[in-house]
Design a protein around this motif. Structure first.
Motif, PDB file in Angstrom:
ATOM      1  N   SER A 127       0.832  -1.211   0.000  1.00 16.56           N
ATOM      2  CA  SER A 127       0.000   0.000   0.000  1.00 16.56           C
ATOM      3  C   SER A 127       0.868   1.265   0.000  1.00 16.56           C
ATOM      4  CB  SER A 127      -0.958   0.015   1.192  1.00 16.56           C
ATOM      5  OG  SER A 127      -0.243   0.076   2.413  1.00 16.56           O
ATOM      6  N   ALA A 130       2.198   1.523  -3.522  1.00 20.82           N
ATOM      7  CA  ALA A 130       1.095   1.909  -4.408  1.00 20.82           C
ATOM      8  C   ALA A 130       0.814   3.409  -4.303  1.00 20.82           C
ATOM      9  CB  ALA A 130      -0.165   1.113  -4.073  1.00 20.82           C
ATOM     10  N   LYS A 169      -1.933  -3.515  -8.651  1.00 19.00           N
ATOM     11  CA  LYS A 169      -3.343  -3.817  -8.372  1.00 19.00           C
ATOM     12  C   LYS A 169      -3.856  -2.960  -7.222  1.00 19.00           C
ATOM     13  CE  LYS A 169      -6.552  -7.560  -7.546  1.00 19.00           C
ATOM     14  NZ  LYS A 169      -6.730  -9.007  -7.390  1.00 19.00           N
ATOM     15  N   HIS A 170      -3.048  -2.802  -6.186  1.00 21.03           N
ATOM     16  CA  HIS A 170      -3.466  -1.972  -5.050  1.00 21.03           C
ATOM     17  C   HIS A 170      -3.678  -0.529  -5.506  1.00 21.03           C
ATOM     18  CE1 HIS A 170      -3.527  -0.045  -1.126  1.00 21.03           C
ATOM     19  NE2 HIS A 170      -3.713  -1.230  -0.607  1.00 21.03           N
ATOM     20  N   SER A 174      -7.591   1.122  -5.703  1.00 22.29           N
ATOM     21  CA  SER A 174      -7.808   2.217  -4.753  1.00 22.29           C
ATOM     22  C   SER A 174      -8.360   3.465  -5.445  1.00 22.29           C
ATOM     23  CB  SER A 174      -6.509   2.555  -4.019  1.00 22.29           C
ATOM     24  OG  SER A 174      -5.574   3.129  -4.907  1.00 22.29           O
TER      25      SER A 174
END
Length: 188
Positions: A127, A130, A169-170, A174
């Motif tokens: 995260s 990201a 992907k995160h 989001s």
């Protein structure tokens, strides 16, 4: 030399775990080479301790680590019985010779560009990486779009490998609205 295919979108390569080179105040920390593989097998000379020194704080997004990513690894290394680490140099060469890309500095600055290699500290939570990827896209996409013909807008294309796919992907999920396609390419 064959003509490169037109490419007006923003292309970002996100490597897998261990695919980003790391450095700290003492210099290169993670840059897989045969010398590093040997050091890991024989004597790590403080390498493991340097990689683990921030361990308790890495999950905190506000933590500013001395360890900084600075590029993608250039050489693949296999550490017998432990791991194989892919290199990204062949991917870079294939992309730059087949597509009309303008390489840019992922840290910022320099002229607008549409090709970036997103190095990240793979010791940290996806995260956090990201969020850093999001900041880079929000900074670079508008700069690139200003160079395109009126009415044309670039999309963001992410080529991700392994843990880099989790980072991407995160980042993608989001966002408020997103469409993405995922597929696997055989690598030789």
């Amino acid at each position: 030399m064959a003509k490169r295919a037109a490419f007006n979108d923003l292309l970002i390569v996100v490597p897998g775990i261990g695919g980003s080179m790391l450095r700290d105040n003492e210099g290169p920390l993670w840059n897989p080479t045969l010398r590093l593989a040997g050091a890991l097998l024989v004597r790590h000379g403080g390498l493991i301790e340097r990689l683990a020194k921030d361990n308790r704080h890495l999950a905190d997004p506000a933590f500013e680590s001395e360890v900084q990513p600075y590029g993608l690894i250039e050489m693949g290394v296999t550490i017998p019985g432990l791991a194989g680490i892919n290199c990204y140099k062949p991917l870079r060469e294939a992309l730059l010779t087949s597509l009309d890309l303008e390489p840019g500095d992922p840290v910022g600055g320099g002229p607008p560009a549409n090709y970036f290699e997103f190095a990240y500290d793979w010791r940290r939570d996806v995260s956090i990486s990201a969020e850093q990827l999001k900041r880079m896209v929000l900074r670079e996409l508008p700069r690139w779009n200003r160079l395109l013909p009126p009415g044309e807008r670039a999309r963001t294309v992410i080529v991700a490998h392994s843990m880099g796919g989790l980072v991407a992907k995160h980042y993608l999920v989001s966002r408020d609205s997103v469409s993405f396609t995922s597929f696997d390419l055989p690598l030789e």
